[in-house]
Design a protein around this motif. Structure first.
Motif, PDB file in Angstrom:
ATOM      1  N   GLU A 153      16.142  -9.967   0.978  1.00 17.50           N
ATOM      2  CA  GLU A 153      16.837 -10.811   1.946  1.00 17.50           C
ATOM      3  C   GLU A 153      16.582 -10.372   3.378  1.00 17.50           C
ATOM      4  OE1 GLU A 153      21.418 -11.926   3.247  1.00 17.50           O
ATOM      5  OE2 GLU A 153      20.977 -11.556   1.130  1.00 17.50           O
ATOM      6  N   ALA A 154      16.581  -9.070   3.614  1.00 17.53           N
ATOM      7  CA  ALA A 154      16.408  -8.573   4.977  1.00 17.53           C
ATOM      8  C   ALA A 154      15.040  -8.989   5.537  1.00 17.53           C
ATOM      9  CB  ALA A 154      16.554  -7.063   5.010  1.00 17.53           C
ATOM     10  N   GLU A 155      14.009  -8.924   4.700  1.00 16.41           N
ATOM     11  CA  GLU A 155      12.663  -9.298   5.140  1.00 16.41           C
ATOM     12  C   GLU A 155      12.600 -10.781   5.495  1.00 16.41           C
ATOM     13  OE1 GLU A 155       9.373  -6.627   2.960  1.00 16.41           O
ATOM     14  OE2 GLU A 155      10.703  -7.679   1.565  1.00 16.41           O
ATOM     15  N   ILE A 156      13.231 -11.609   4.660  1.00 15.71           N
ATOM     16  CA  ILE A 156      13.198 -13.049   4.915  1.00 15.71           C
ATOM     17  C   ILE A 156      13.998 -13.390   6.169  1.00 15.71           C
ATOM     18  CG2 ILE A 156      13.872 -15.310   4.017  1.00 15.71           C
ATOM     19  CD1 ILE A 156      13.313 -14.236   1.216  1.00 15.71           C
ATOM     20  N   ARG A 157      15.145 -12.750   6.323  1.00 19.61           N
ATOM     21  CA  ARG A 157      15.955 -12.992   7.523  1.00 19.61           C
ATOM     22  C   ARG A 157      15.168 -12.645   8.785  1.00 19.61           C
ATOM     23  NH1 ARG A 157      21.045 -14.304   7.680  1.00 19.61           N
ATOM     24  NH2 ARG A 157      22.240 -14.439   5.757  1.00 19.61           N
ATOM     25  N   GLU A 158      14.471 -11.525   8.729  1.00 23.39           N
ATOM     26  CA  GLU A 158      13.686 -11.117   9.896  1.00 23.39           C
ATOM     27  C   GLU A 158      12.539 -12.088  10.145  1.00 23.39           C
ATOM     28  OE1 GLU A 158      11.229  -7.240  11.614  1.00 23.39           O
ATOM     29  OE2 GLU A 158      12.153  -7.173   9.616  1.00 23.39           O
ATOM     30  N   ALA A 159      11.866 -12.509   9.055  1.00 20.11           N
ATOM     31  CA  ALA A 159      10.728 -13.416   9.194  1.00 20.11           C
ATOM     32  C   ALA A 159      11.150 -14.762   9.768  1.00 20.11           C
ATOM     33  CB  ALA A 159      10.045 -13.605   7.842  1.00 20.11           C
ATOM     34  N   LEU A 160      12.331 -15.241   9.373  1.00 23.96           N
ATOM     35  CA  LEU A 160      12.819 -16.535   9.845  1.00 23.96           C
ATOM     36  C   LEU A 160      13.682 -16.421  11.094  1.00 23.96           C
ATOM     37  CD1 LEU A 160      13.776 -18.305   6.474  1.00 23.96           C
ATOM     38  CD2 LEU A 160      11.760 -18.705   7.904  1.00 23.96           C
ATOM     39  N   ASP A 161      13.939 -15.183  11.530  1.00 22.84           N
ATOM     40  CA  ASP A 161      14.749 -14.936  12.723  1.00 22.84           C
ATOM     41  C   ASP A 161      16.124 -15.613  12.609  1.00 22.84           C
ATOM     42  OD1 ASP A 161      15.293 -13.839  15.211  1.00 22.84           O
ATOM     43  OD2 ASP A 161      14.499 -15.561  16.314  1.00 22.84           O
ATOM     44  N   LEU A 162      16.787 -15.400  11.461  1.00 21.21           N
ATOM     45  CA  LEU A 162      18.072 -16.033  11.204  1.00 21.21           C
ATOM     46  C   LEU A 162      19.210 -15.250  11.851  1.00 21.21           C
ATOM     47  CD1 LEU A 162      17.787 -16.927   7.395  1.00 21.21           C
ATOM     48  CD2 LEU A 162      17.295 -18.385   9.377  1.00 21.21           C
ATOM     49  N   LEU A 163      20.208 -15.966  12.304  1.00 22.56           N
ATOM     50  CA  LEU A 163      21.418 -15.328  12.788  1.00 22.56           C
ATOM     51  C   LEU A 163      22.142 -14.670  11.612  1.00 22.56           C
ATOM     52  CD1 LEU A 163      22.764 -18.116  15.180  1.00 22.56           C
ATOM     53  CD2 LEU A 163      21.629 -15.988  15.830  1.00 22.56           C
ATOM     54  N   PRO A 164      22.890 -13.611  11.854  1.00 21.76           N
ATOM     55  CA  PRO A 164      23.574 -12.912  10.766  1.00 21.76           C
ATOM     56  C   PRO A 164      24.487 -13.824   9.957  1.00 21.76           C
ATOM     57  CG  PRO A 164      23.640 -11.599  12.769  1.00 21.76           C
ATOM     58  CD  PRO A 164      23.086 -12.931  13.155  1.00 21.76           C
ATOM     59  N   GLU A 165      25.096 -14.811  10.612  1.00 24.86           N
ATOM     60  CA  GLU A 165      26.049 -15.668   9.911  1.00 24.86           C
ATOM     61  C   GLU A 165      25.399 -16.817   9.145  1.00 24.86           C
ATOM     62  OE1 GLU A 165      26.048 -17.072  14.277  1.00 24.86           O
ATOM     63  OE2 GLU A 165      25.885 -15.198  13.154  1.00 24.86           O
ATOM     64  N   THR A 166      24.107 -17.045   9.354  1.00 23.26           N
ATOM     65  CA  THR A 166      23.430 -18.137   8.654  1.00 23.26           C
ATOM     66  C   THR A 166      23.257 -17.786   7.185  1.00 23.26           C
ATOM     67  OG1 THR A 166      22.208 -18.751  10.655  1.00 23.26           O
ATOM     68  CG2 THR A 166      21.361 -19.573   8.548  1.00 23.26           C
ATOM     69  N   PRO A 167      23.804 -18.594   6.267  1.00 15.81           N
ATOM     70  CA  PRO A 167      23.660 -18.294   4.838  1.00 15.81           C
ATOM     71  C   PRO A 167      22.196 -18.340   4.402  1.00 15.81           C
ATOM     72  CG  PRO A 167      25.400 -19.904   5.218  1.00 15.81           C
ATOM     73  CD  PRO A 167      24.649 -19.773   6.503  1.00 15.81           C
ATOM     74  N   LEU A 168      21.820 -17.391   3.560  1.00 15.03           N
ATOM     75  CA  LEU A 168      20.488 -17.355   2.982  1.00 15.03           C
ATOM     76  C   LEU A 168      20.630 -17.114   1.488  1.00 15.03           C
ATOM     77  CD1 LEU A 168      17.374 -17.237   3.166  1.00 15.03           C
ATOM     78  CD2 LEU A 168      17.597 -14.774   3.602  1.00 15.03           C
ATOM     79  N   VAL A 169      20.151 -18.063   0.694  1.00 16.96           N
ATOM     80  CA  VAL A 169      20.253 -17.961  -0.761  1.00 16.96           C
ATOM     81  C   VAL A 169      18.902 -18.315  -1.377  1.00 16.96           C
ATOM     82  CG1 VAL A 169      22.711 -18.535  -0.781  1.00 16.96           C
ATOM     83  CG2 VAL A 169      21.020 -20.364  -0.966  1.00 16.96           C
ATOM     84  N   THR A 170      18.777 -18.063  -2.661  1.00 18.46           N
ATOM     85  CA  THR A 170      17.598 -18.504  -3.408  1.00 18.46           C
ATOM     86  C   THR A 170      18.046 -19.548  -4.415  1.00 18.46           C
ATOM     87  OG1 THR A 170      17.856 -16.729  -5.035  1.00 18.46           O
ATOM     88  CG2 THR A 170      16.423 -16.298  -3.139  1.00 18.46           C
ATOM     89  N   CYS A 171      17.145 -20.441  -4.771  1.00 20.07           N
ATOM     90  CA  CYS A 171      17.489 -21.458  -5.755  1.00 20.07           C
ATOM     91  C   CYS A 171      16.229 -21.950  -6.453  1.00 20.07           C
ATOM     92  CB  CYS A 171      18.224 -22.628  -5.102  1.00 20.07           C
ATOM     93  SG  CYS A 171      17.169 -23.729  -4.133  1.00 20.07           S
ATOM     94  N   ASP A 172      16.438 -22.669  -7.533  1.00 15.40           N
ATOM     95  CA  ASP A 172      15.372 -23.395  -8.202  1.00 15.40           C
ATOM     96  C   ASP A 172      15.769 -24.862  -8.124  1.00 15.40           C
ATOM     97  OD1 ASP A 172      13.661 -24.707  -9.963  1.00 15.40           O
ATOM     98  OD2 ASP A 172      13.561 -23.019 -11.351  1.00 15.40           O
ATOM     99  N   ALA A 173      15.070 -25.635  -7.304  1.00 16.73           N
ATOM    100  CA  ALA A 173      15.455 -27.019  -7.050  1.00 16.73           C
ATOM    101  C   ALA A 173      15.459 -27.866  -8.312  1.00 16.73           C
ATOM    102  CB  ALA A 173      14.524 -27.643  -6.006  1.00 16.73           C
TER     103      ALA A 173
END
Length: 203
Positions: A153-173
């Motif tokens: 998660e930390a790598e993806i947050r950094e890559a996308l430059d997400l704010l700390p409060e922005t939810p980040l989850v994984t899913c299978d559509a």
């Protein structure tokens, strides 16, 4: 969740008091149509057309060798969350040439779920930038593809430059339960952003 795809919930319940419009957005071929189809309790509306050689000249088909159709207007689905609350899901086409179309779709929307692919994270910046430009809060869901690399998660947050409060989850559509978890993360995030009282029931 009161209803799932394949149920007989065709007509809107008379008890519904609040309808919330949410967008499902993301770059080309990230799984938006599949996501809406997985979540909708009614037969979803799709506006897919067969891709042409002309489209191949402007659409990035890297990593999408099996894709033969593309959304040219929108996907639409409905999901009842409770006796009084229903979500309307609007899936927007991901190609840049349809930007004006889905910008128009932001009107009246409460928030957006951004689907992303770890093979093409950089293609998410344009989508997130437009949401921020329109002041629309969003959550990010990394859609699972069998051949896609996995990052923490930390790598993806950094890559996308997400704010700390922005939810980040994984899913299978393709999976209802997995997709529902991603959608719930967005709804819960939106609840925290609503002023008194803190409930979507009073939007």
């Amino acid at each position: 969740m009161d209803s799932a795809p394949g149920s007989e919930a065709v007509y809107l319940r008379s008890s519904v008091q609040t309808a919330v419009k949410l967008l499902v957005v993301g770059h080309f071929a990230v799984g938006k149509t599949t996501f809406v189809g997985s979540m909708s309790e009614i037969r979803p509306l799709h506006t897919e057309e067969v891709m042409t050689q002309a489209g191949a000249l402007v659409d990035d088909l890297a990593g999408t060798k099996d894709k033969t159709t593309t959304t040219v207007a929108m996907d639409f689905g409905r999901l009842t969350l409770s006796e009084s609350l229903v979500l309307y899901l609007f899936g927007a086409p991901g190609q840049e040439r349809f930007t004006q179309l889905w910008q128009d779709m932001t009107r009246g929307a409460l928030g957006a779920l951004v689907l992303a692919d770890t093979r093409r994270l950089e293609q998410s910046f344009g989508v997130m930038g437009l949401l921020e430009e329109h002041g629309l809060p969003y959550a990010v869901a990394i859609n699972h593809f069998d051949e896609a690399p996995v990052y923490d998660e930390a790598e993806i947050r950094e890559a996308l430059d997400l704010l700390p409060e922005t939810p980040l989850v994984t899913c299978d559509a393709r999976d209802y339960t997995s997709s529902a978890t991603a959608l719930i993360s967005l709804v819960e995030y939106l609840q925290t952003r609503i002023s008194e009282p803190h409930s979507l029931e009073h939007v």
